[in-house]
Design a protein around this motif. Structure first.
Motif, PDB file in Angstrom:
ATOM      1  N   ALA A  45      12.776  13.299  -5.818  1.00 19.25           N
ATOM      2  CA  ALA A  45      14.239  13.406  -5.685  1.00 19.25           C
ATOM      3  C   ALA A  45      14.886  13.536  -7.062  1.00 19.25           C
ATOM      4  O   ALA A  45      15.831  14.320  -7.240  1.00 19.25           O
ATOM      5  N   ALA A  46      14.365  12.787  -8.048  1.00 16.61           N
ATOM      6  CA  ALA A  46      14.927  12.848  -9.406  1.00 16.61           C
ATOM      7  C   ALA A  46      14.732  14.251  -9.997  1.00 16.61           C
ATOM      8  O   ALA A  46      15.630  14.811 -10.626  1.00 16.61           O
ATOM      9  N   LYS A  47      13.559  14.827  -9.759  1.00 18.45           N
ATOM     10  CA  LYS A  47      13.267  16.185 -10.247  1.00 18.45           C
ATOM     11  C   LYS A  47      14.222  17.203  -9.630  1.00 18.45           C
ATOM     12  O   LYS A  47      14.728  18.085 -10.307  1.00 18.45           O
ATOM     13  N   GLN A  48      14.430  17.056  -8.326  1.00 12.90           N
ATOM     14  CA  GLN A  48      15.326  17.985  -7.621  1.00 12.90           C
ATOM     15  C   GLN A  48      16.726  17.923  -8.201  1.00 12.90           C
ATOM     16  O   GLN A  48      17.363  18.942  -8.426  1.00 12.90           O
ATOM     17  N   ARG A  49      17.182  16.668  -8.450  1.00 12.75           N
ATOM     18  CA  ARG A  49      18.533  16.486  -9.004  1.00 12.75           C
ATOM     19  C   ARG A  49      18.632  17.136 -10.374  1.00 12.75           C
ATOM     20  O   ARG A  49      19.597  17.825 -10.680  1.00 12.75           O
ATOM     21  N   ALA A  50      17.616  16.911 -11.201  1.00  8.32           N
ATOM     22  CA  ALA A  50      17.611  17.468 -12.569  1.00  8.32           C
ATOM     23  C   ALA A  50      17.642  19.000 -12.501  1.00  8.32           C
ATOM     24  O   ALA A  50      18.377  19.655 -13.242  1.00  8.32           O
ATOM     25  N   ASP A  78       0.831  -1.215   0.000  1.00  8.89           N
ATOM     26  CA  ASP A  78       0.000   0.000   0.000  1.00  8.89           C
ATOM     27  C   ASP A  78       0.863   1.262   0.000  1.00  8.89           C
ATOM     28  O   ASP A  78       0.414   2.328  -0.419  1.00  8.89           O
ATOM     29  N   GLY A  79       2.097   1.142   0.488  1.00  4.18           N
ATOM     30  CA  GLY A  79       2.966   2.312   0.574  1.00  4.18           C
ATOM     31  C   GLY A  79       3.816   2.520  -0.681  1.00  4.18           C
ATOM     32  O   GLY A  79       4.611   3.461  -0.739  1.00  4.18           O
ATOM     33  N   ALA A  80       3.632   1.664  -1.684  1.00  2.00           N
ATOM     34  CA  ALA A  80       4.490   1.733  -2.881  1.00  2.00           C
ATOM     35  C   ALA A  80       4.402   3.113  -3.543  1.00  2.00           C
ATOM     36  O   ALA A  80       5.408   3.682  -3.960  1.00  2.00           O
ATOM     37  N   TRP A  81       3.196   3.674  -3.595  1.00  6.29           N
ATOM     38  CA  TRP A  81       3.032   4.970  -4.285  1.00  6.29           C
ATOM     39  C   TRP A  81       3.813   6.079  -3.568  1.00  6.29           C
ATOM     40  O   TRP A  81       4.302   7.005  -4.208  1.00  6.29           O
ATOM     41  N   VAL A  82       3.960   5.961  -2.236  1.00  3.51           N
ATOM     42  CA  VAL A  82       4.700   6.994  -1.492  1.00  3.51           C
ATOM     43  C   VAL A  82       6.183   6.918  -1.865  1.00  3.51           C
ATOM     44  O   VAL A  82       6.829   7.941  -2.129  1.00  3.51           O
ATOM     45  N   GLU A 124       7.402   5.673  -4.638  1.00  4.82           N
ATOM     46  CA  GLU A 124       7.548   6.132  -6.043  1.00  4.82           C
ATOM     47  C   GLU A 124       7.512   7.653  -6.117  1.00  4.82           C
ATOM     48  O   GLU A 124       8.326   8.263  -6.809  1.00  4.82           O
ATOM     49  N   ALA A 125       6.595   8.272  -5.379  1.00  2.29           N
ATOM     50  CA  ALA A 125       6.482   9.733  -5.400  1.00  2.29           C
ATOM     51  C   ALA A 125       7.752  10.368  -4.842  1.00  2.29           C
ATOM     52  O   ALA A 125       8.266  11.349  -5.396  1.00  2.29           O
ATOM     53  N   ALA A 126       8.295   9.798  -3.766  1.00  5.92           N
ATOM     54  CA  ALA A 126       9.512  10.358  -3.152  1.00  5.92           C
ATOM     55  C   ALA A 126      10.687  10.238  -4.118  1.00  5.92           C
ATOM     56  O   ALA A 126      11.489  11.171  -4.270  1.00  5.92           O
ATOM     57  N   ALA A 127      10.776   9.095  -4.825  1.00  7.82           N
ATOM     58  CA  ALA A 127      11.876   8.894  -5.779  1.00  7.82           C
ATOM     59  C   ALA A 127      11.734   9.863  -6.953  1.00  7.82           C
ATOM     60  O   ALA A 127      12.717  10.450  -7.414  1.00  7.82           O
ATOM     61  N   ALA A 128      10.480  10.061  -7.433  1.00 14.34           N
ATOM     62  CA  ALA A 128      10.253  10.981  -8.555  1.00 14.34           C
ATOM     63  C   ALA A 128      10.619  12.413  -8.150  1.00 14.34           C
ATOM     64  O   ALA A 128      11.244  13.148  -8.911  1.00 14.34           O
TER      65      ALA A 128
END
Ligand code: FAQ
Length: 299
Positions: A290-295, A278-282, A284-288
Motif C-alpha cells: 500500500a505504501a508503494k502504491q501511494r508513493a 504467523d500472519g504478521a508477514w502478510v 507487513e507485506a500488505a502495508a508495504a
C-alpha cells in the motif's frame, strides 16, 4: 431513540452508546473468528467430499462474518488490530459456547442445529438494532446462519437414519451441547448488566430470557422430528403460559466459562494468538504494498 431512527457513523451519539456498540460488535466478531475452531478441526476428517465441501463453506462464512463485523466496529472509530490484541490478551470476551470441545462428527451437526439456531434467534431482532452498520450486517449474516442451521439439521437427520451407533452419537452430542446453547443468551435478566440500557437505546430488542424462551419453544418440536431427547427432565409445555417450562440453568458454569476457565478457553486463545503471529508477514507485506502504491501515485 424514541423516534426509532437509525444511528449512522457520522451522527452524534453518547460516548457510552459508542462504547457499548464497540463492545458488543467486537465480542460478536471475536465469537465468529474463535467459532471457526471447534468445527474447523473436523474439515480434514469429514466423512465424505460433500460434507467436507459444506463444512469448508460454513467455516469460511464465519471468517467472512468476523471481518464484516470488525469493519462495522471500525465505523465507530475502533482499531481492528487493537481489538484483536484485546481478544488475545483476554481483555475482550467471545461467546462462551466456543469453549466446549467437538468430540465427534455429530458435534458438527449439533453446532449447526443448536448453536446456529440460537445465534439466529438472537440475531434476527438485531437486524432492527439502532446502529445502522450493525443492523445491516446482521441481515446478510442471518441469511448465511440460516443455511448453517439447515445443514446441521440435515446432517443430524442423516445420522438418525443410520446405525444405532450413529443415533447414539447424535444423542450424546445433544446431551453435551443443550445446556451450553441455552447459556449463549447470556445471564438471566435479573443479573444482566447491560440489558436495561441496551433496550432503552434499542440496541437490544428483547431481553436474554425472552430470547432463551423463544429458542426453547422453537427447538422442542425440531427435537421430536429428529427423534432425540433434550436432556432436561423439567422440560414440558405449560398451557397457561403458552411456552415450555425448562429446568434451572447452572449459572456457575456460565460464569466459570466466561471468566476463562471453560474446557477449551486456553486452547482457543492460544490457537488465535499463534494464527495472528504467523500472519504478521502478510500484514507487513500488505502495508508495504500500500505504501508503494501511494508513493507511485504521488510521483
Ligand atoms: N458468552 O449484560 P449482559 C456466533 C457477558 S453466535 C460470553 O447480558 P449483553 C455464530 C457480556 O458480554 C455468538 N460472554 O450483556 C456462530 C457482559 O460482559 P461485559 C455471538 C457473555 O451484551 C455460530 C456480561 O456477560 N453472538 O458467533 C455471554 O447485554 C456457529 C453481562 O451480560 C453475539 O455476540 C456469553 N454467552 O448481552 C459462529 C450476538 N453472555 O462485556 C460459529 C450479539 C453474556 O460487561 C459457529 N451479542 N456475556 O464484560 C448480544 O446479543 C449480547 O451481547 C448478548 C449478551 C446477548 C450475548
Amino acid at each position: 431513540m424514541e423516534r426509532d431512527q437509525r444511528i449512522e457513523p457520522r451522527d452524534w451519539m453518547p460516548e457510552k452508546y459508542r462504547a457499548t456498540m464497540v463492545r458488543q460488535i467486537a465480542q460478536h466478531a471475536h465469537s465468529e473468528i474463535i467459532g471457526m475452531q471447534p468445527e474447523g478441526v473436523w474439515i480434514t476428517r469429514a466423512p465424505s467430499l460433500r460434507r467436507k465441501a459444506i463444512l469448508l463453506a460454513k467455516v469460511q462464512d464465519e471468517a467472512g462474518h468476523g471481518l464484516y463485523l470488525y469493519s462495522a466496529a471500525e465505523t465507530l472509530g475502533a482499531d481492528r488490530s487493537e481489538l484483536t490484541g484485546k481478544l488475545i490478551s483476554g481483555r475482550q470476551k467471545y461467546s462462551s459456547i466456543f469453549n466446549y470441545p467437538t468430540l465427534t462428527f455429530a458435534d458438527v451437526g449439533v453446532i449447526g442445529w443448536l448453536v446456529d439456531g440460537a445465534a439466529i434467534c438472537n440475531q434476527v431482532p438485531l437486524c432492527r438494532s439502532s446502529y445502522g452498520p450493525y443492523a445491516r450486517a446482521m441481515i446478510r449474516i442471518c441469511k448465511e446462519e440460516s443455511f448453517h442451521q439447515r445443514q446441521g439439521y440435515e446432517l443430524l437427520l442423516t445420522l438418525m437414519r443410520g446405525t444405532r451407533a450413529q443415533r447414539e452419537m447424535v444423542q450424546d452430542a445433544v446431551n453435551r451441547w443443550w445446556w451450553p446453547s441455552l447459556m449463549m443468551f447470556g445471564p438471566p435478566d435479573a443479573d444482566s448488566t447491560h440489558t436495561a440500557q441496551s433496550m432503552a437505546w434499542k440496541i437490544k430488542r428483547h431481553t436474554n430470557d425472552e430470547l432463551r424462551q423463544r429458542f426453547v419453544d422453537m427447538t422442542v418440536p425440531q427435537a421430536e422430528v429428529l427423534g432425540v431427547t433434550l436432556p432436561d427432565p423439567d422440560l414440558r409445555w405449560n398451557e397457561e403460559r403458552g411456552h415450555h417450562d425448562f429446568g434451572e440453568i447452572d449459572w456457575s458454569e456460565l460464569k466459570r466459562v466466561i471468566s476463562g476457565d471453560g474446557p477449551c478457553n486456553a486452547e482457543r486463545v492460544e490457537v488465535r494468538r499463534k494464527a495472528h503471529e504467523d500472519g504478521a508477514w502478510v500484514r507487513e507485506a500488505a502495508a508495504a504494498h500500500a505504501a508503494k502504491q501511494r508513493a507511485a501515485e504521488q510521483r
